[in-house]
Write an enzyme that holds these catalytic residues in place. Structure first.
Site, PDB file in Angstrom:
ATOM      1  CE  LYS A 191      -2.409  -1.675   9.095  1.00  0.00           C
ATOM      2  NZ  LYS A 191      -1.540  -1.663  10.450  1.00  0.00           N
ATOM      3  CB  THR A 248       2.190  -2.699   8.872  1.00  0.00           C
ATOM      4  OG1 THR A 248       1.463  -1.683   8.934  1.00  0.00           O
ATOM      5  CG2 THR A 248       1.645  -3.885   9.702  1.00  0.00           C
TER       6      THR A 248
END
Length: 333
Positions: A191, A248
């Protein structure tokens, strides 16, 4: 309960604050003498968590042995590239019965090992049943402000997972346990790479359409690699998959998104990294993720383009052009 935390950066400190809030005595290890002194004397960590008062039952130490020996639980939260050396230093001090919780995210350069593979390779087998891995959407700066947060606790040993789940769970921190260590690790690592791409798109002035495209297609390639390594595909729909990816890629506090944003604005990678106080794990993981995809013959277009941008100096605008110009295909592939 006596708990040791390895790593005095923002996330290690925030987990230490959480555990101290629960009434546990926490000892946190770091390398910076001034920072450790500030933790002990001013009960602050201004470098990583400015303006936050730390609990009095959280203390710092410069001696790694002191944060490990005789502890009833150990939380490991250094940058992933430092884990191997740290484990080799502490394994003679580790209490055999204490759960060990890793909160680091990344894939090791060179060896291409997940963090869990590093722990299992570097520690004797007698410690393996006590290993677990914490991952999920959790910015440290929000965690220390007691913002409601959920994460995943992964362990191959159910008793360990449930014990760690109980120790960490609190009024503002909810945990879900899972046996899928690989899925949690892959989601937590990659991620960061997708977040760099999302940051680049923002830096180039693109909108929400582009960010949503990167998140959804990023999740596809994260899942593709994870399933190849033996993960449960459903894990990627949970906190350590989609949850952490969204946070994120979208959160302004994301170090990896910030790196991408500044690249999109035309800054050099060396300049960006030189001015950062903490590690953006996605930079190193982009190299490992790309090499792992090549080794396993898995198509990971976004990871590949981020790698080329970071390590082959490819222009961000050319990255966008090449991603949009790929061959048309069926959704999900």
């Amino acid at each position: 309960m006596q708990i040791g935390v390895i790593g005095s950066g923002s996330f290690g400190t925030s987990l230490g604050v959480l555990l101290a809030d629960k009434g546990y005595d926490v000892t946190i290890w770091g390398r910076n003498g001034d920072l450790i002194r500030e933790i002990n004397e001013a009960h602050r960590n201004e470098k990583y968590l400015p303006g936050i008062d730390l609990p009095k039952n959280l203390k710092g130490t410069l001696r790694l042995e002191e944060a490990v020996k005789d502890m009833q639980m150990i939380v490991s939260a250094p940058p992933s590239h430092a884990i191997t050396d740290i484990l080799r230093e502490i394994k003679s001090y580790l209490p055999e019965k204490a759960p060990i919780v890793s909160a680091s995210k990344g894939i090791e350069n060179g060896s291409l090992r997940l963090v869990s593979e590093i722990f299992e390779a570097e520690l004797p087998g007698k410690f393996h049943s006590g290993l677990s891995y914490l991952s999920g959407p959790s910015f440290a700066k929000e965690l220390v402000k007691r913002v409601p947060t959920i994460v995943s606790i992964a362990s191959k040993n159910e008793a360990t997972a449930r014990k760690v789940q109980e120790i960490f769970s609190f009024t503002y921190f909810r945990t879900y346990w899972t046996p899928d260590v690989v899925g949690v690790e892959v989601g937590g690592s990659l991620k960061n790479v997708i977040a760099i791409a999302a940051g680049v798109a923002d830096g180039l002035g693109f909108g929400q359409n582009t960010r949503a495209a990167l998140i959804t297609r990023g999740l596809t390639e994260i899942s593709r690699l994870g399933v190849k390594l033996g993960a449960d595909p459903l894990t990627f729909l949970g906190p350590s998959g989609m949850g952490d990816l969204i946070l994120t890629c979208c959160g302004e506090a994301s170090r990896n998104r910030t790196v991408g944003f500044r690249l999109g604005k035309g800054e050099s990678l060396d300049s960006i990294l030189g001015g950062m106080t903490e590690v953006a794990e996605g930079v190193k993981t982009a190299k490992s993720g790309f090499e792992l995809s090549q080794k396993l013959n898995i198509e990971m277009a976004i990871t590949t383009e981020v790698y080329k941008m970071l390590y082959e100096h490819k222009n961000p605008k050319d990255v966008v052009r090449d991603l949009m110009g790929r061959d048309l295909k069926r959704e999900g592939l």
